[in-house]
Enzyme design. Sequence first.
Site, PDB file in Angstrom:
ATOM      1  N   HIS A  14       0.839  -1.175  -0.026  1.00  0.00           N
ATOM      2  CA  HIS A  14       0.094   0.010   0.079  1.00  0.00           C
ATOM      3  C   HIS A  14       0.677   1.517   0.183  1.00  0.00           C
ATOM      4  O   HIS A  14       1.420   1.819   1.018  1.00  0.00           O
ATOM      5  CB  HIS A  14      -1.045  -0.108   1.754  1.00  0.00           C
ATOM      6  CG  HIS A  14      -1.932   0.706   1.481  1.00  0.00           C
ATOM      7  ND1 HIS A  14      -2.451   1.747  -0.022  1.00  0.00           N
ATOM      8  CD2 HIS A  14      -1.878   2.049   3.002  1.00  0.00           C
ATOM      9  CE1 HIS A  14      -3.273   2.734   0.671  1.00  0.00           C
ATOM     10  NE2 HIS A  14      -2.624   3.404   2.189  1.00  0.00           N
ATOM     11  N   ASP A  16       1.350   4.859   0.108  1.00  0.00           N
ATOM     12  CA  ASP A  16       1.294   6.247   0.762  1.00  0.00           C
ATOM     13  C   ASP A  16       1.855   7.211  -0.578  1.00  0.00           C
ATOM     14  O   ASP A  16       3.658   7.437   0.385  1.00  0.00           O
ATOM     15  CB  ASP A  16       0.545   6.416   1.868  1.00  0.00           C
ATOM     16  CG  ASP A  16      -0.617   5.651   2.200  1.00  0.00           C
ATOM     17  OD1 ASP A  16      -1.391   5.757   1.648  1.00  0.00           O
ATOM     18  OD2 ASP A  16      -0.095   4.866   3.501  1.00  0.00           O
ATOM     19  N   ASP A 126      -7.737   2.345   1.556  1.00  0.00           N
ATOM     20  CA  ASP A 126      -7.863   2.354   3.236  1.00  0.00           C
ATOM     21  C   ASP A 126      -8.655   3.894   3.240  1.00  0.00           C
ATOM     22  O   ASP A 126      -8.080   5.340   3.607  1.00  0.00           O
ATOM     23  CB  ASP A 126      -5.994   3.073   3.353  1.00  0.00           C
ATOM     24  CG  ASP A 126      -5.275   3.493   4.535  1.00  0.00           C
ATOM     25  OD1 ASP A 126      -7.142   3.088   5.638  1.00  0.00           O
ATOM     26  OD2 ASP A 126      -4.934   3.581   5.141  1.00  0.00           O
ATOM     27  N   HIS A 350      -5.326  10.414   0.661  1.00  0.00           N
ATOM     28  CA  HIS A 350      -5.703  10.383   1.613  1.00  0.00           C
ATOM     29  C   HIS A 350      -4.832  11.050   2.270  1.00  0.00           C
ATOM     30  O   HIS A 350      -5.113  12.040   2.941  1.00  0.00           O
ATOM     31  CB  HIS A 350      -6.256   9.924   1.731  1.00  0.00           C
ATOM     32  CG  HIS A 350      -5.927   8.234   1.274  1.00  0.00           C
ATOM     33  ND1 HIS A 350      -5.726   6.931   0.809  1.00  0.00           N
ATOM     34  CD2 HIS A 350      -4.790   7.489   2.724  1.00  0.00           C
ATOM     35  CE1 HIS A 350      -4.978   6.035   1.241  1.00  0.00           C
ATOM     36  NE2 HIS A 350      -4.643   6.708   2.323  1.00  0.00           N
TER      37      HIS A 350
END
Length: 900
Positions: A14, A16, A126, A350
């Site tokens: 994941h 980010d 997420d 996000h």
Amino acid sequence: MMQKKTAHIISHSHWDREWYMSLEEHRYYLIKLFDDLLEKLGEDANFHSFHLDGQTIMVDDYLEVRPEKEVEVKKYIREGRLIIGPWYILQDAFLTSSEANVRNLLYGMKTTKAFGQEGNLGYYPDTFGIYGQAPQLLKQAKIDVAAFGRGVTPTGFNNQVFHQDSYSSPYSELNWESPDGSSILGVLFANWYSNGNEIPVETEKAKKYWKKKLKESEKFASTSKLLYMNGCDHQPLQKNVTDAIKVAKELFPEVEFKHSSFQQYIEELKEELPESLQTIRGELRNQKTDGWSTLVNTASSRIYLKQANDRCQTLLERVLEPLGLLISDKKFHQDFTEYYWKLLMENHPHDSICGCSVDSVHREMITRFSKVEKGALKFVEEEARGMSTAIDTIHEKEGAIPLVVFQTFGIARTEVIKKKVAVNKIYFDEINFKDIPGKLKCEILPSYILERADHSTVPVTVKDLGVNFGYDLPHDRFRRPYYAREIEVTFLYHSSNTVGYERCFLVPIEQGNKEEEEAFIWKEDETKLENENIFVKFHDNGSYTLVDKRSGLEYNQLGILEDTGDIGNEYMFKASGDDTRVTTENSHVTMNVLENTRDIASIEVTSSLSVPKEADERLNLEKENLVWHSDRKAGRSEEMEQLIVKSVMTLERKGEGLKVKMTMNNRAKDHRVRVLFPIGRSCSNHYADSIYELAIRPNKPESQWLNPSFDHHMQRLVSLNNSEKGLTVAGKGLHEYEIKDDNTIALTVLRSVGELGDWGVFDTPEAQCLGENEAEYMVIPHQKDILSSGAYLTAYHYPLTSIVIQTNQKKGNASKVKELFTWEGDKLVMTACKPSLDGESMVMRWFNPGSETEQLFLKAEDDNCIYRSTILEEKLDLVGEGTANIKVKPYEIVTLLIEA
């Protein structure tokens, strides 16, 4: 015979893009990950594939450093071993606009298609809650499965998943349905997207690991297909994962272990799904949880980011893209449009737009926002100016100044326009530049009227701006600096044009009689603003009574300011343990008239609140000990600071609401400021703007909710009503509100916190938002609810401002008025009007916010073919030639293409 279990192990990380480190710091680890991946893919045929987190920008970020790897990367994507998309980036769902969500999918799938990838998954691992129209959007993009981690079950510290029967879907698999009835298969990461992380190779450790993992997954699986996500946040590649799978096969022969992909998993899953799965409808916002894991207060972290994003989105969606329909060089326009959208979307992940990263991340975001805004504005101004040169602008009066008003919103609109105009320019190459200012200052300014293309006239208010420096950048010669005598003109402008332009003139006239004072909007002796629709009476404490003159409805004590302590973090608000609350209810304000004409009036109201300087010392101890925000108890300090708030209240002629622009000199820490709008008795539900939806939400939470606050996201507006009257508050980049006491809208305009939160100790002093802060919103009264009154249209149109280009008198061949199309559909909301990606069509999009079928009538400029389309701009059925008349179902999103 019992069905043999299959454990699908999907390797992923994941990613980010920026979070607890900056983009470039994270990029170092991304390059290492990719290098390891390419090596692994080349040497291990049993390593099936790697999921690149649902976004394509990871590939771009890698190839910027390793461009020589492009052929190899594309090869593995075509072979289905590197899985990208469907998104360009993993953006926040609630804090980016409807059209931004579509552009993210549009540009992401453009890349997946170019790279030759087949099959896509709606991937929201997420995302901090997901909008209710996601199933409809995905279905229109031919995606019938979504995987997500939040919105159904609660998560806590370091993404720990909690389960209670009253919280959870009984299965990891469920039906997810949009308000229009579109339904897709939802796959919930019931044990999070790291439930197959770091699989042991050692026998004893593997035995213990898989006993636990199999039990956890079987609890929520509706079939024999079990999903294990082999990775987590920024997780390096597990290089020995295929060896770990061999060990698992030996230990648990009754289970089929396979290194897999989502495509394989979903194909097998669909074959065994039970006939009846739980159906979850609409928004995924954790309503049936304790309320501490929604991360909703990211909506108010670093509000300045949201405001910059709102400006940029409005500019791209409602100005730059529609202007492309008028520009002849579609490729030139499309290239710039894609560039600015992608640059803007770099701020949409996000942990970026949510304001929940370290300070260095958000400083870089400000630079990106500035690049988008300045670049797109320059493109718009230059292209509009270029089009203006083709229009005949000769007037019988030599002193008449041509203005071309561009309409790009796709809607009829009445607005008060302010435009800076150069009455006279003297270039440096004409006389000695030192003599120019004095010469210009001696000129006497005339009065003006606005003469429109049909020769009707509009009154104009003129403000002298003096002499100012400027320059022209001709396309065929060197720059030309000048001084100009400038004025600001203000006038009321109504246009039924959708996308096009109108040539007007500022015509000098003899000075007329002074306007009668009663024609002005500000009434000094009554301390009120008043136009044809409403009046606003101000009180000594800065609050105001708003009266809707059309209905006689009255709203009292609007605009009280409320300050409370906040000992939470960038993710979640937590009221201070002493529950200190400061308001302006008993304060005394000063008022200053800034502007008062026939068309517009602005009053500056200055308030002062004495608030605690910061949280007390206990908060630092709680941070150091990683006390979860819900368990904190720190109070506020005894030392006080003055919070000076200046609110410019503006009412325009014909305006249907009061516009407010606040500036706050924030010198305090650890607090939240809200503006209160009570309406008295209210219904049990309210409306909030979401993605292609006016969502109906309860004023009070479900019984499982333990958080004392019940804050929500909004896009443009929130609206509260009773059976008689309603009040809508529309914001610019203000995305957080709460319904207090079942009858009051509490709009967050400032939140100050000092740490990131989540899994470690990350100080973020810039998140305290010290210094000057701004907030803009509009207060709109109406009868009954927002849908029946149509007030949502006023709210949606609130941020829009026309582009006005000053040009010179000259001959030209272009018409004095240009209009590309007209449409009718009283209740429908237009969200897009743009050239298609291939440049061959005009794309228009609407959504129906109501529960009744609406009729949409569209008439094109020419007799071109009109098609229904997907959101990916793919033609469906032909619906007309030159005109189309279609039915739009309740809550439906409709896209039409007009062939060029």
